[in-house]
Design a protein around this motif. Structure first.
Motif, mmCIF file in Angstrom:
data_model
loop_
_atom_site.group_PDB
_atom_site.id
_atom_site.type_symbol
_atom_site.label_atom_id
_atom_site.label_comp_id
_atom_site.label_asym_id
_atom_site.label_seq_id
_atom_site.Cartn_x
_atom_site.Cartn_y
_atom_site.Cartn_z
ATOM 1 N N GLY A 143 36.616 24.370 -10.728
ATOM 2 C CA GLY A 143 36.719 24.785 -12.120
ATOM 3 C C GLY A 143 37.419 26.126 -12.271
ATOM 4 O O GLY A 143 38.032 26.404 -13.295
ATOM 5 N N ASP A 173 38.907 20.590 -18.188
ATOM 6 C CA ASP A 173 37.844 20.987 -19.124
ATOM 7 C C ASP A 173 38.404 21.404 -20.486
ATOM 8 O O ASP A 173 37.864 21.038 -21.522
ATOM 9 N N GLY A 277 35.072 20.588 -6.948
ATOM 10 C CA GLY A 277 34.597 19.631 -7.947
ATOM 11 C C GLY A 277 35.616 18.588 -8.361
ATOM 12 O O GLY A 277 35.291 17.407 -8.498
HETATM 13 O O1 KG4 Z 1 33.593 23.077 -7.577
HETATM 14 P P1 KG4 Z 1 32.926 22.951 -8.892
HETATM 15 O O2 KG4 Z 1 31.656 22.153 -8.983
HETATM 16 O O3 KG4 Z 1 32.613 24.345 -9.519
HETATM 17 C C1 KG4 Z 1 33.436 25.459 -9.361
HETATM 18 O O4 KG4 Z 1 33.339 26.122 -8.302
HETATM 19 O O5 KG4 Z 1 34.231 25.690 -10.311
HETATM 20 O O6 KG4 Z 1 34.020 22.325 -9.886
HETATM 21 C C2 KG4 Z 1 33.753 22.075 -11.221
HETATM 22 C C3 KG4 Z 1 34.992 21.441 -11.840
HETATM 23 C C4 KG4 Z 1 34.911 21.301 -13.360
HETATM 24 O O7 KG4 Z 1 36.115 21.798 -13.910
HETATM 25 C C5 KG4 Z 1 34.790 19.800 -13.564
HETATM 26 O O8 KG4 Z 1 35.350 19.338 -14.777
HETATM 27 C C6 KG4 Z 1 35.568 19.276 -12.372
HETATM 28 O O9 KG4 Z 1 35.195 20.131 -11.314
HETATM 29 N N1 KG4 Z 1 35.223 17.888 -12.018
HETATM 30 C C7 KG4 Z 1 36.098 16.858 -12.140
HETATM 31 C C8 KG4 Z 1 35.386 15.690 -11.758
HETATM 32 N N2 KG4 Z 1 34.111 16.058 -11.414
HETATM 33 C C9 KG4 Z 1 34.029 17.409 -11.578
HETATM 34 N N3 KG4 Z 1 37.384 16.840 -12.521
HETATM 35 C C10 KG4 Z 1 37.992 15.643 -12.544
HETATM 36 N N4 KG4 Z 1 37.398 14.482 -12.218
HETATM 37 C C11 KG4 Z 1 36.104 14.454 -11.819
HETATM 38 N N5 KG4 Z 1 35.530 13.303 -11.472
#
Ligand code: KG4
Ligand code: ZN
Length: 343
Positions: A143, A173, A277
């Protein structure tokens, strides 16, 4: 004589997930994640609400992890925690909890960089899958970050390129928010995209030199597309929701993978991994594995539970520091910004 196992308790609280994991060497005995649904009401993470929710959850999450692992606090050899990068208030909760536990138990404290941990999640022993061999290049898509990390060893990581503005997850997002979808938008877009036409709407592919990325132009182009569409038809977004999601996802995946192909070819490294993510995204995972197969490269993806924020990845990163006796001082404050490979 058989070496006794190392039991590590790991804590992650950098953003909006409170997580505690117990590792026995490189195996995950428990990995509890309490996600904070409250933020979906606001279309993004509200830092003050996040830190309060961490305070409410952390003791119960820790108890649950110990219970699931079937071990007591007395068996814990060290405490690993996320020192940064992340939201200051959120980090403070995990950091204070980790320091208190370490003091109370009389065991070492290990600080972990959250972005390094995303990469090192690939070194968790998940039973049936193989781990990437060094050196490998990991594309971490989360994110807040989008970066290529060259991993020469568990403790030698170097950023080769990264986003100059928004992260890929942020693009998902923010575009989701423009369409009135709930936060986090990535999983929602991914779900809606399954029934959409990825080539219905054309979006720009940024021309950024080298291994860096840019997603802000794509975001603006997407906003312009929605505004122009709404001027023609009031219900434009509702009518084309699936196609809009599929087209956006298609372009984000294309931007990520064309750079990955360039980076792997130029660096002459054929062991590649995805983390963070956004790497839970099915279209990205499939396209990545198919690119690797075509090129004769070895591609590694993580089980979904280790893609989004979790404490197991903090545990595995901590394990390698534990082996080196690389411990943290009680005076070390949390860091909102923390570069990969610098600690
Ligand atoms: O790594 P993470 O859990 O947290 C951070 O360290 O930022 O990543 C979160 C991000 C969010 O922007 C969320 O929308 C994205 O990962 N995300 C996805 C999916 N699952 C989570 N983006 C696209 N497709 C997905 N299936
Ligand atoms: Zn993360």
């Amino acid at each position: 004589m058989r070496k006794p196992s190392t039991h590590l308790l790991a804590i992650e609280s950098s953003c909006d997930d409170t997580s505690v994991a117990i590792l026995e060497n490189d195996k995950v005995r428990a990995n509890i994640v309490a996600s904070q649904a409250i933020h979906s009401l606001y279309g993004g993470v509200v830092p003050e609400l996040a830190s309060r929710a961490h305070m409410q959850h952390i003791v119960a999450v820790c108890d649950q992890a110990l219970q699931d692992a079937g071990i007591s606090l007395k068996q814990i050899d060290a405490i690993a925690y996320t020192r940064g990068p992340g939201l200051m208030g959120s980090l403070l909760v995990g950091v204070s909890f980790a320091k208190s536990l370490s003091l109370a138990l009389g065991v070492p404290l290990i600080e972990v960089n959250h972005m390094e941990a995303h990469v090192l999640a690939h070194l968790i022993d998940s039973g049936n899958s193989t781990k990437p061999e060094f050196p490998f290049i990991c594309l971490t898509v989360s994110g807040g970050h989008t970066q290529f990390v060259l991993c020469s060893s568990p403790t030698n990581l170097r950023v080769l390129g990264e986003t100059l503005d928004d992260a890929a997850g942020e693009a998902f997002d923010k575009c989701a928010k423009m369409m009135g979808l709930p936060y986090p938008g990535g999983p929602e877009i991914s779900r809606l995209a399954e029934q959409g036409a990825p080539r219905r709407f054309d979006l720009p592919i940024p021309q950024v030199p080298g291994y860096d990325f840019s997603f802000s132009g794509l975001k603006t182009a997407f906003l312009n597309l929605l505004q122009a569409g709404r001027q023609q038809q009031e219900n434009f977004v509702e009518k084309y929701l699936h196609d809009l999601c599929a087209s956006l996802e298609h372009h984000i995946v294309k931007i990520l993978l064309s750079k990955f192909e360039l980076c792997a070819a130029r660096e002459e490294i054929g062991t590649l991994a995805l983390a963070g993510g956004v790497s839970a995204n099915k279209t990205l995972r499939t396209a990545f594995l198919s690119m690797c197969q075509k090129k004769g490269w070895q591609g590694f993806i993580l089980p979904n539970t280790f893609t989004t924020d979790n404490a197991a990845m903090i545990g595995i990163a901590g394990l390698y520091k534990y082996a080196d006796g690389n411990f943290s001082s009680f005076g070390a404050p949390p860091l909102a910004r923390m570069a990969v490979g610098k600690v």
